[in-house]
Scaffold this motif. Structure first.
Motif, PDB file in Angstrom:
ATOM      1  N   UNK A   1      29.852  35.728  35.588  1.00 35.71           N
ATOM      2  CA  UNK A   1      30.354  35.665  34.209  1.00 35.71           C
ATOM      3  C   UNK A   1      30.985  34.297  33.912  1.00 35.71           C
TER       4      UNK A   1
ATOM      5  N   UNK B   1      30.149  31.354  35.280  1.00 30.58           N
ATOM      6  CA  UNK B   1      29.108  30.330  35.171  1.00 30.58           C
ATOM      7  C   UNK B   1      28.521  30.290  33.753  1.00 30.58           C
ATOM      8  N   UNK B   2      28.345  31.474  33.166  1.00 31.67           N
ATOM      9  CA  UNK B   2      27.639  31.530  31.882  1.00 31.67           C
ATOM     10  C   UNK B   2      28.490  31.054  30.713  1.00 31.67           C
ATOM     11  N   UNK B   3      29.788  30.814  30.922  1.00 29.55           N
ATOM     12  CA  UNK B   3      30.581  30.237  29.814  1.00 29.55           C
ATOM     13  C   UNK B   3      31.065  28.818  30.152  1.00 29.55           C
TER      14      UNK B   3
END
Lengths: 294, 421
Positions: B251, B253-255
């Motif tokens: 989670x 990494x994706x932001x």
């Protein structure tokens, strides 16, 4: 600051709620038609997740391969649902619900054992497909593209199920069977076939959800249990067996959980149980009670 | 007056005493030396417990291969504690009921807290293999337990020191930790060490922001990640372990957290996380570790090579988790204690281990006599993503001697963090 945090709470809460709904949809569907509370639902979600991972790997190359893997996982788990219905569930339709709980709990343990045997105990991870693998900044809130994808997926799945249940003849027959299987049978409806189709649809939804939610979670034997608790709570709050009620309940639980984590971080997880207690007192039969409930 | 009933009682009593003596003699002198082992072999703790179990098996195998101890082979009797305190206690009672007084367990604090107070009642030696919780060698201390890993304070203050000495340019740090004793303690010890050693290294005192808490087994960390993203932090200590840690990184990494944070220290998942994330691993992450056979000081240690060869032979796998070394070290410490005591009796083994020094895969190892706390090197592995299979690499190992970091022994009393400032 409060406004900014509230926006984040809403977006994150919606994403969590839709993730809960993707799992809870199949659970409430099979309960609505068969009156079976399937304790193994999370295990079939887990199998769907492993199947999708086996197809697409850790880094999906495109949105199509990611969605395709989820669909294949849903189809395979749907077939497993057919087999489970023939071998286990048909034998449970006339017995007390205690036996159903024990049997589906045993089924869950069996599934976990088989998954452990096939995929081992190591953890795996899957990243979102490139199209939704990017960060967005809304005010001071950091949101991933995949979060928005989960919200959209939940809305689409709800729209499809709701249309089937309330607009198409097959859904109306299912509701008729759910309300009065004897009367539906005397009117010429093939009740056993409708029940089997419902089981297949429920399992296929679990498998599809496993594929779609992979990028959010560590893939392990226990991946289903993390979603299953909230799904059970949503089914209870929404009204046992009611898709619309479950959908609304999932959104409530997601937003409450997100607000809890943001504004009361030192009391993690407590707000969801307070909400559950309030609903059990206020609406003991759920937000959308089944016909005949008092 | 002597009656027939009195004489009969005397005979029965004498026969019972002789039978008891015979049983004790049989336990002490014949057959293999039975050692009870309790690790989490199923459930959420299984990846950790299985690594410990493999290490302990290898230790027994190596001892048996060299002729055993006191002319007897080691026989391990294993039980699954299911990462559960009550199950662990039940297993210990069952093993003691079978006459086994040498026990290994406590691969996690939750099980160690159940085992520690039980050891005197069972008259058993209990080796605590992996639990870092402070109470084990403080308020719960008794002479029957020996901890073979560094405790929370030593491990996480050493991690803080190792990172701030290598990254003096990272001046603002934050922790995300589970909301419980372990999480709060480890984040505090890490942060205190960062502040202390930033000054000792000759720089300005680093800023340590308030810790952000999460549930240890949560599945959604987006709120905590968003909070970190809205701070000035460039360094992160992550106290979330197990599967939840991998979810956190997915989670995060994706932001874009990987771009914001320059260096991460994590609680001890080590290559469990690296294997799961592969090339999606954060670009610079340091993990509490125990062993990496390809890097110094292990590369030149023949004990390390032997452990690796035996691991490959036993499992067929060529990427051993570092925790294998901790399970191996625990077994070796107990076996060396038996050898030194020349006995398997509980008191003799305890006496022998209290001032025992042994060479292990990780270097010299001893128990502090006052509280039976292990004194050894603390290792930290720098892990980075890689382009070739297995898509991660361990770049280097850092080490801090726990003798320099350990808190004063206060057996029987709770650890006071304020006393070590």
């Amino acid at each position: 600051m409060i406004v900014s945090k509230s926006i984040f709470v809403l977006i994150n809460g919606l994403a969590s709620g839709m993730a809960f709904f993707l799992v809870a949809a199949g659970l409430t569907w099979v309960f609505g038609i068969l009156k079976i509370l399937n304790m193994a639902h999370g295990a079939f979600f887990m199998i769907g997740a492993y199947l999708a991972f086996s197809i697409v790997g850790s880094n999906p190359e495109s949105m199509w391969s990611f969605l395709g893997a989820g669909l294949v996982a849903g189809l395979v788990v749907g077939v497993l649902g057919y087999l489970t219905d023939k071998i286990v569930l048909t034998r449970l339709r006339t017995v007390d619900y205690h036996y159903v709980l024990i049997a589906t709990f045993g089924l869950m343990l069996f599934c976990e054992g088989v998954a452990k045997w096939i995929w081992g105990i190591d953890y795996f991870s899957v990243m979102p497909p490139p199209q939704v693998d990017q960060a967005l900044k809304i005010g001071s809130s950091y949101v991933s593209g995949y979060t928005l994808f989960v919200i959209a997926a939940g809305l689409v799945v709800f729209a499809v199920i709701d249309t089937i249940m309330h607009r198409l003849w097959v859904g109306k027959i299912m509701r008729a069977v759910a309300n009065d299987p004897w009367m539906a049978g005397t009117l010429g409806v093939n009740v056993p076939a409708i029940l089997t189709i419902s089981v297949i649809a429920s399992f296929a939804l679990a498998g599809f959800a496993g594929g779609l939610l992979l990028p959010n979670q560590t893939l392990s034997i226990n991946v289903g249990s993390s979603f299953l608790l909230y799904s059970f709570l949503a089914v209870v709050i929404g009204g046992l067996g009611n898709i619309r009620g479950t959908f609304v309940a999932c959104i409530i639980l997601g937003v409450v959980e997100s607000a809890n984590a943001t504004f009361m971080a030192n009391f993690g997880g407590i707000a969801v149980y307070i909400v559950l207690a309030v609903f059990l007192v206020w609406k003991p039969n759920g937000l959308f009670p089944a016909q005949g409930s008092t | 007056m002597t009656t027939r009933r009195t004489v009969l009682k005397g005979f029965v009593g004498a026969a019972g005493a002789m039978a008891g003596t015979r049983i004790n003699l049989a336990r002490a002198q014949s057959g293999p030396i039975k050692v009870g082992v309790m690790y989490a072999l199923s459930g959420v703790g299984a990846p950790v417990g299985n690594a410990f179990w493999i290490g302990t098996q290898i230790a027994a195998k190596q001892v048996n291969r060299s002729g055993g101890i006191l002319g007897r082979q080691i026989e391990l009797v294993v039980r699954d504690d299911k990462y559960n305190s009550a199950t662990s206690v039940a297993a210990a009672r069952e093993l003691a009921g079978e006459g086994i007084n040498l026990l290994i367990g406590g691969s996690q604090t939750v099980t160690a807290l159940g085992l520690a107070p039980l050891a005197p009642e069972l008259n058993a030696v209990v080796m605590i293999a992996g639990a870092a919780g402070m109470p084990v060698t403080h308020e719960l201390f008794n002479r029957n337990i020996f901890r073979t890993v560094s405790n929370n304070y030593t491990a996480y203050s050493s991690l803080g020191r190792a990172l701030i000495e290598r990254y003096p340019q990272v001046t603002t740090w934050i922790s995300v930790a589970p909301d419980g004793d372990f999480g709060r303690d480890s984040a505090r010890f890490f942060g205190d060490a960062v502040k202390k050693y930033s000054v000792k290294s000759g720089g300005k005192q680093a800023t340590v922001l308030d810790t952000i808490y999460a549930q240890a087994t949560a599945t959604d960390f987006k709120t905590q990640i968003n909070a970190v993203m809205n701070t000035e932090a460039q360094g992160l200590y992550l106290g979330i372990a197990g599967a939840a840690q991998i979810s956190f990184f997915q989670q995060a990494r994706s932001v874009g957290l990987y771009d914001k944070i320059k260096v991460i220290g994590e609680v001890g998942n080590e290559i469990v996380t690296a294997k799961a994330l592969g090339k999606n691993l954060p670009k610079d992450i340091w993990s509490v570790s125990y062993w990496n056979r390809g890097l110094e000081p292990f590369k030149s240690n023949p004990l390390s090579q032997q452990l690796y060869d035996d691991y490959v032979e036993l499992t067929g796998d060529k990427s051993p988790p570092a925790l294998v070394m901790a399970g191996h070290r625990t077994g070796m410490a107990l076996f060396e204690g038996i050898r030194k005591a020349k006995s398997t009796e509980t008191q003799a083994v305890i006496d022998a281990m209290e001032d025992m020094k042994i060479d292990t895969v990780g270097g010299p190892f001893t128990f502090r006599k006052a509280d039976h706390q292990a004194i050894c090197y603390n290792y930290f592995a720098q892990m980075q993503p890689d382009d070739v299979d297995p898509f991660y690499k361990v770049s280097q190992m850092a080490r801090v001697d726990s003798a320099e970091m350990i808190e004063p022994a206060t057996p029987g009393k709770a650890f006071d963090p304020n006393a070590v400032q």
